[in-house]
Design a protein around this motif. Structure first.
Motif, PDB file in Angstrom:
ATOM      1  N   THR A 150     -13.289   2.797  -9.565  1.00  0.00           N
ATOM      2  CA  THR A 150     -12.729   2.067 -10.396  1.00  0.00           C
ATOM      3  C   THR A 150     -11.422   2.537 -11.218  1.00  0.00           C
ATOM      4  O   THR A 150     -10.474   1.719 -11.529  1.00  0.00           O
ATOM      5  CB  THR A 150     -13.907   1.901 -11.743  1.00  0.00           C
ATOM      6  N   LEU A 151     -11.384   3.854 -11.578  1.00  0.00           N
ATOM      7  CA  LEU A 151     -10.190   4.195 -12.102  1.00  0.00           C
ATOM      8  C   LEU A 151      -9.037   4.430 -11.145  1.00  0.00           C
ATOM      9  O   LEU A 151      -7.993   3.858 -11.461  1.00  0.00           O
ATOM     10  CB  LEU A 151     -10.394   5.861 -12.431  1.00  0.00           C
ATOM     11  N   LEU A 152      -9.295   4.822  -9.968  1.00  0.00           N
ATOM     12  CA  LEU A 152      -8.168   5.177  -8.988  1.00  0.00           C
ATOM     13  C   LEU A 152      -7.594   3.664  -8.829  1.00  0.00           C
ATOM     14  O   LEU A 152      -6.481   3.532  -8.380  1.00  0.00           O
ATOM     15  CB  LEU A 152      -8.716   5.698  -7.830  1.00  0.00           C
ATOM     16  N   SER A 153      -8.451   2.716  -8.405  1.00  0.00           N
ATOM     17  CA  SER A 153      -8.241   1.270  -8.021  1.00  0.00           C
ATOM     18  C   SER A 153      -7.316   0.687  -9.195  1.00  0.00           C
ATOM     19  O   SER A 153      -6.473   0.064  -8.940  1.00  0.00           O
ATOM     20  CB  SER A 153      -9.209   0.439  -7.719  1.00  0.00           C
ATOM     21  N   LEU A 154      -7.592   0.747 -10.405  1.00  0.00           N
ATOM     22  CA  LEU A 154      -6.895   0.384 -11.534  1.00  0.00           C
ATOM     23  C   LEU A 154      -5.794   0.973 -11.806  1.00  0.00           C
ATOM     24  O   LEU A 154      -4.527   0.427 -11.720  1.00  0.00           O
ATOM     25  CB  LEU A 154      -7.748   0.547 -12.886  1.00  0.00           C
ATOM     26  N   LEU A 155      -5.395   2.118 -11.600  1.00  0.00           N
ATOM     27  CA  LEU A 155      -4.348   2.892 -11.433  1.00  0.00           C
ATOM     28  C   LEU A 155      -3.438   2.506 -10.475  1.00  0.00           C
ATOM     29  O   LEU A 155      -2.019   2.445 -10.743  1.00  0.00           O
ATOM     30  CB  LEU A 155      -4.652   4.625 -11.552  1.00  0.00           C
ATOM     31  N   THR A 156      -3.791   2.665  -9.244  1.00  0.00           N
ATOM     32  CA  THR A 156      -3.044   2.274  -8.148  1.00  0.00           C
ATOM     33  C   THR A 156      -2.439   0.924  -8.106  1.00  0.00           C
ATOM     34  O   THR A 156      -1.185   0.472  -7.969  1.00  0.00           O
ATOM     35  CB  THR A 156      -3.686   2.223  -6.700  1.00  0.00           C
ATOM     36  N   ALA A 157      -3.367  -0.055  -8.496  1.00  0.00           N
ATOM     37  CA  ALA A 157      -2.807  -1.493  -8.850  1.00  0.00           C
ATOM     38  C   ALA A 157      -1.832  -1.976  -9.863  1.00  0.00           C
ATOM     39  O   ALA A 157      -1.001  -2.559  -9.610  1.00  0.00           O
ATOM     40  CB  ALA A 157      -3.992  -2.338  -9.088  1.00  0.00           C
ATOM     41  N   THR A 158      -2.171  -1.209 -10.876  1.00  0.00           N
ATOM     42  CA  THR A 158      -0.922  -1.028 -11.891  1.00  0.00           C
ATOM     43  C   THR A 158       0.199  -0.576 -11.471  1.00  0.00           C
ATOM     44  O   THR A 158       1.472  -1.102 -11.849  1.00  0.00           O
ATOM     45  CB  THR A 158      -1.423  -0.060 -13.198  1.00  0.00           C
TER      46      THR A 158
END
Length: 273
Positions: A97-105
């Motif tokens: 959840t954290l890595l995907s949100l950070l990467t997508a941002t």
């Protein structure tokens, strides 16, 4: 008269109350039908086992599963195996959840980077993740770290793609207004993209919990000596189907609990906003 005054004071009309009552009634009927379907399935399964319509050695039975679960609770192996798998799922899910949100941002913020990396993300997402498990064992060895990475690898690429696509589909008129009023890309991200994407993020989390669970179990199949995945693969090897089915049922219960938790967060957000 008093009921009308009470309805007005609550801010709810009579028609709205009727709708809410009908909605609750429908929800209760659906829940009852789900329970009855489950009870009927278990009852037929148990009868089929007792009357020898199926071979208990291969299909087990509800009573056999309850007996095995009781033994697991008695010798505390339930808490050991379930606790390890639950911890690995939670860590994998949170990291995804954290890595995907950070990467997508970052991909939305730096558009050129997204154009470069998008084909790689699509390719990695389509790659069978079970093929990566032997490599992870070679690189990281056997143990919890390998299993957590396996859980992350199953979910993270699809999650990044879904979130990035959702960010790019944000309200263009709102973005235009932000830029017209002198805002920059950071303002657009914080005031439009992320707030409007909360339903998408919650929906994405529902998918991620299932994928993280699948990845963790794949990792436990190959690199664990404890956990529900280990019990499933060991039970199938020694033909203890009660062990296998009990472990699967526990995994279903874990997945359902996480789903209900995220669904509760989603309902809370909808009621509040």
């Amino acid at each position: 008269m008093n009921s009308q005054l009470r309805n007005q004071s609550d801010g709810i009309s009579a028609n709205q109350r009727l709708y809410l009552k009908a909605h609750r009634h429908h929800h209760h009927i659906i829940s009852l039908l789900r329970i009855l379907l489950t009870v009927a399935f278990l009852g037929i399964w148990e009868l089929a086992a007792r009357f020898k319509w199926i071979d208990v050695f291969f299909f087990s039975s509800p009573s056999g599963i309850v007996t095995y679960l009781y033994h697991m609770l008695a010798d505390h192996s339930f808490f050991t195996h379930t606790g390890i798998t639950l911890l690995e799922i939670i860590v994998s899910f949170l990291l995804v959840t954290l890595l995907s949100l950070l990467t997508a941002t970052i991909l939305w913020y730096v558009h050129g980077l997204a154009e470069v990396l998008e084909p790689y993300l699509v390719t990695l997402n389509s790659l069978p993740k079970s093929a990566l498990a032997p490599l992870l064992i070679v690189w990281l060895g056997t143990g919890t770290n390998t299993i957590i990475v396996a859980g992350i690898s199953v979910a993270i690429f699809g999650s990044i793609i879904n979130l990035y696509t959702g960010f790019c589909q944000a309200d263009s008129e709102m973005l235009k207004l932000i830029y017209t009023l002198g805002g920059n890309r950071r303002d657009a991200l914080l005031k439009v993209i992320l707030p409007s994407s909360i339903p998408l993020i919650l929906s994405n989390m529902k998918v991620n919990i299932g994928l993280s669970l699948v990845g963790v179990i794949i990792g436990e199949f190959l690199a664990a000596r404890r956990g529900l995945g280990y019990l499933i693969i060991y039970g199938s090897q020694v033909f203890q189907l009660s062990m296998v089915i009990t472990s699967i049922i526990i995994l279903c219960a874990i997945a359902m609990a996480f789903y209900k938790l995220i669904q509760s967060l989603e309902h809370y957000y909808r009621k509040k906003y």
